[in-house]
Design an enzyme around this catalytic site. Structure first.
Site, PDB file in Angstrom:
ATOM      1  N   MET A 121       0.119  44.285   1.888  1.00 23.58           N
ATOM      2  CA  MET A 121       0.571  45.665   2.156  1.00 23.58           C
ATOM      3  C   MET A 121       1.874  45.782   1.749  1.00 23.58           C
ATOM      4  SD  MET A 121      -0.791  46.153   6.081  1.00 23.58           S
ATOM      5  CE  MET A 121      -2.376  46.052   6.530  1.00 23.58           C
TER       6      MET A 121
ATOM      7  N   MET B 205     -13.755  50.860   4.357  1.00 23.39           N
ATOM      8  CA  MET B 205     -12.745  50.876   5.514  1.00 23.39           C
ATOM      9  C   MET B 205     -13.313  51.688   6.705  1.00 23.39           C
ATOM     10  SD  MET B 205     -10.131  49.013   4.609  1.00 23.39           S
ATOM     11  CE  MET B 205      -9.260  49.169   5.920  1.00 23.39           C
TER      12      MET B 205
ATOM     13  N   HIS C 209      -7.358  41.326  -0.008  1.00 20.77           N
ATOM     14  CA  HIS C 209      -7.366  42.869   0.119  1.00 20.77           C
ATOM     15  C   HIS C 209      -6.262  43.536  -0.120  1.00 20.77           C
ATOM     16  CE1 HIS C 209      -8.236  46.796   2.939  1.00 20.77           C
ATOM     17  NE2 HIS C 209      -7.794  46.934   1.744  1.00 20.77           N
TER      18      HIS C 209
ATOM     19  N   ASP D 255     -14.521  46.854   7.201  1.00 18.23           N
ATOM     20  CA  ASP D 255     -13.041  46.445   7.682  1.00 18.23           C
ATOM     21  C   ASP D 255     -12.405  47.371   8.605  1.00 18.23           C
ATOM     22  OD1 ASP D 255     -10.392  45.260   7.869  1.00 18.23           O
ATOM     23  OD2 ASP D 255     -10.074  45.329   5.754  1.00 18.23           O
TER      24      ASP D 255
ATOM     25  N   HIS E 190      -9.831  36.762   5.525  1.00 18.54           N
ATOM     26  CA  HIS E 190      -9.294  38.063   4.831  1.00 18.54           C
ATOM     27  C   HIS E 190      -7.812  38.139   4.992  1.00 18.54           C
ATOM     28  CE1 HIS E 190     -10.190  42.166   3.922  1.00 18.54           C
ATOM     29  NE2 HIS E 190      -9.296  42.429   4.886  1.00 18.54           N
TER      30      HIS E 190
ATOM     31  N   SER F 108      -9.244  38.509   9.642  1.00 17.65           N
ATOM     32  CA  SER F 108      -8.135  39.034   9.191  1.00 17.65           C
ATOM     33  C   SER F 108      -7.119  38.426   9.595  1.00 17.65           C
ATOM     34  CB  SER F 108      -8.211  40.459   9.272  1.00 17.65           C
ATOM     35  OG  SER F 108      -6.744  40.811   8.880  1.00 17.65           O
TER      36      SER F 108
ATOM     37  N   ASP G 189      -4.663  40.501   4.060  1.00 13.69           N
ATOM     38  CA  ASP G 189      -4.231  41.817   3.987  1.00 13.69           C
ATOM     39  C   ASP G 189      -2.807  41.835   3.323  1.00 13.69           C
ATOM     40  OD1 ASP G 189      -6.390  43.465   5.332  1.00 13.69           O
ATOM     41  OD2 ASP G 189      -6.014  42.332   6.871  1.00 13.69           O
TER      42      ASP G 189
ATOM     43  N   MET H 247      -3.447  46.228  -0.741  1.00  8.85           N
ATOM     44  CA  MET H 247      -3.078  47.516  -0.346  1.00  8.85           C
ATOM     45  C   MET H 247      -1.701  48.062  -0.945  1.00  8.85           C
ATOM     46  SD  MET H 247      -4.483  47.495   3.626  1.00  8.85           S
ATOM     47  CE  MET H 247      -4.511  45.829   3.643  1.00  8.85           C
TER      48      MET H 247
HETATM   49  C1  DX5 Z   1      -6.223  47.350   7.899  1.00 13.94           C
HETATM   50  C2  DX5 Z   1      -6.913  45.739   7.416  1.00 13.94           C
HETATM   51  C3  DX5 Z   1      -7.556  45.263   8.211  1.00 13.94           C
HETATM   52  C4  DX5 Z   1      -7.184  44.848   9.748  1.00 13.94           C
HETATM   53  C5  DX5 Z   1      -8.432  44.909  10.649  1.00 13.94           C
HETATM   54  O1  DX5 Z   1      -5.388  48.040   7.172  1.00 13.94           O
HETATM   55  O2  DX5 Z   1      -7.227  46.066   6.180  1.00 13.94           O
HETATM   56  O3  DX5 Z   1      -8.037  44.030   7.441  1.00 13.94           O
HETATM   57  O4  DX5 Z   1      -6.498  43.456   9.648  1.00 13.94           O
HETATM   58  O5  DX5 Z   1      -7.721  44.678  11.960  1.00 13.94           O
HETATM   59  P1  DX5 Z   1      -8.715  44.830  13.015  1.00 13.94           P
HETATM   60  O6  DX5 Z   1      -9.870  44.011  12.988  1.00 13.94           O
HETATM   61  O7  DX5 Z   1      -7.785  44.678  14.216  1.00 13.94           O
HETATM   62  O8  DX5 Z   1      -9.115  46.463  12.993  1.00 13.94           O
HETATM   63 ZN    ZN Z   2      -8.251  44.407   5.155  1.00  9.84          ZN
END
Ligand code: DX5
Ligand code: ZN
Length: 230
Positions: A40, A140, A69, A178, A36, A11, A38, A71
Site C-alpha cells: 500500500m 475484493m 497484491h 480478499d 499474501h 495476509s 499487501d 495497491m
Molecule cells: C485489504 C487487504 C487485505 C487484508 C485482509 O486491503 O487487501 O488482504 O489484509 O484483511 P482481513 O482478512 O482482516 O479482512
Molecule cells: Zn490483499
C-alpha cells in the site's frame, strides 16, 4: 474442469510487524498455501504498508509462493522490483494504470504469474478481455486499504460470474477472495466458486494459526492434485 483444492493465503498485514519473518514461518508451518503480501502506497489506498525490501527480506524465511497484491499507483515502475524481491504472483488493480493489458504482459515477461484485482465497485468486464493474460482474478470483498473490515455480501454474485467466465476459458485461472474472510464467510465464497481465500485477521488474530487455516478450508484439507502449481 475439475475444481482445484481451496488454497489459503494468510495476509501478513494482520501479523505482528515487529516479527514479520517469524510470523511468515508460523503461517507456513500452520499450513498456509500462499503468503499474501499487501503493498500500500498511501495514495491508491489510504494506508501505507511495506515495499520490495521487506518482501525480499521475507523471501528467505519461507518457501511457499508469495502472492503480492499491489495497491499502488502507478504500479508499472515497481513490477521488476517486486519480481526481483521474490514475488511469485503479482496482482494489480485496473484503476492503477492506463494499460492493464501491457501491465499483465510485463508481469508475465518477468516470469511471474499475473493477477487482476477487482474493487467492490469494479465490474467483471474490467477483466473480461485480458483473461488470456491472467493467472489469477482477485475479488475484493472489502474496500482495499485496511484489514479487519466486514465482508461485503454484495460481491458473492460477482465471484459466481467470474467462476463462469473462468470456466469458459478452459484455463486454470485462480479465483481469489480478499477481505473479511472468516470461517463463517469462507463457505459462501467457496460455494460461489472461489478457490483461493485471503485471510488476515482470521489467521493472525487467532491463537492457533493451524486451527484457523483448517477452519477456513471448512475443516478439511483436500490434497493438491498431482502436477498442479502450488
Ligand atoms: C485489504 C487487504 C487485505 C487484508 C485482509 O486491503 O487487501 O488482504 O489484509 O484483511 P482481513 O482478512 O482482516 O479482512
Ligand atoms: Zn490483499
Amino acid at each position: 474442469m475439475a475444481r482445484p483444492a481451496v488454497r489459503i493465503a494468510p495476509s501478513l498485514l494482520a501479523a505482528d510487524f515487529a516479527r514479520l519473518g517469524e510470523e511468515a514461518r508460523a503461517a507456513a508451518a500452520a499450513g498456509a498455501d500462499w503468503l499474501h503480501l499487501d503493498i500500500m502506497d498511501g495514495h491508491f489506498v489510504p494506508n501505507i504498508s511495506f515495499g520490495p525490501v521487506v518482501v525480499k527480506a521475507l523471501r528467505r524465511h519461507v518457501a511457499i509462493p508469495f502472492d503480492v497484491h499491489l495497491m499502488i499507483a502507478p504500479a508499472d515502475p515497481y513490477l521488476a522490483a517486486f519480481a526481483e524481491a521474490g514475488a511469485d504472483l503479482i496482482s494489480v488493480h485496473p484503476e492503477a494504470g492506463p494499460h492493464l493489458h501491457r501491465t499483465l504482459q510485463t508481469i508475465r515477461g518477468l516470469g511471474k504469474r499475473a493477477g487482476v484485482v477487482l474493487n467492490p465497485a469494479t465490474p467483471v468486464q474490467a477483466v473480461e478481455h485480458v483473461l488470456d493474460l491472467a493467472d489469477l482474478v482477485l475479488v475484493m470483498t472489502v474496500n482495499p486499504g485496511f484489514g479487519g473490515q466486514s465482508f461485503l455480501e454484495s460481491q458473492l454474485p460477482k465471484i459466481a460470474a467470474l467462476r463462469r467466465m473462468i470456466e469458459a476459458t478452459g484455463r486454470a485461472i485462480a479465483l481469489e477472495v480478499d477481505g473479511g474472510v472468516t470461517a463463517e464467510t469462507a463457505p459462501r465464497c467457496i460455494a460461489a466458486g472461489a478457490d483461493v481465500l485471503v485471510a488476515g485477521t482470521a489467521v493472525f488474530g487467532a491463537s492457533d494459526y493451524a486451527a484457523a487455516i483448517a477452519a477456513l478450508r471448512g475443516g478439511a484439507a483436500p490434497p493438491r492434485r498431482a502436477g498442479e502449481a502450488p
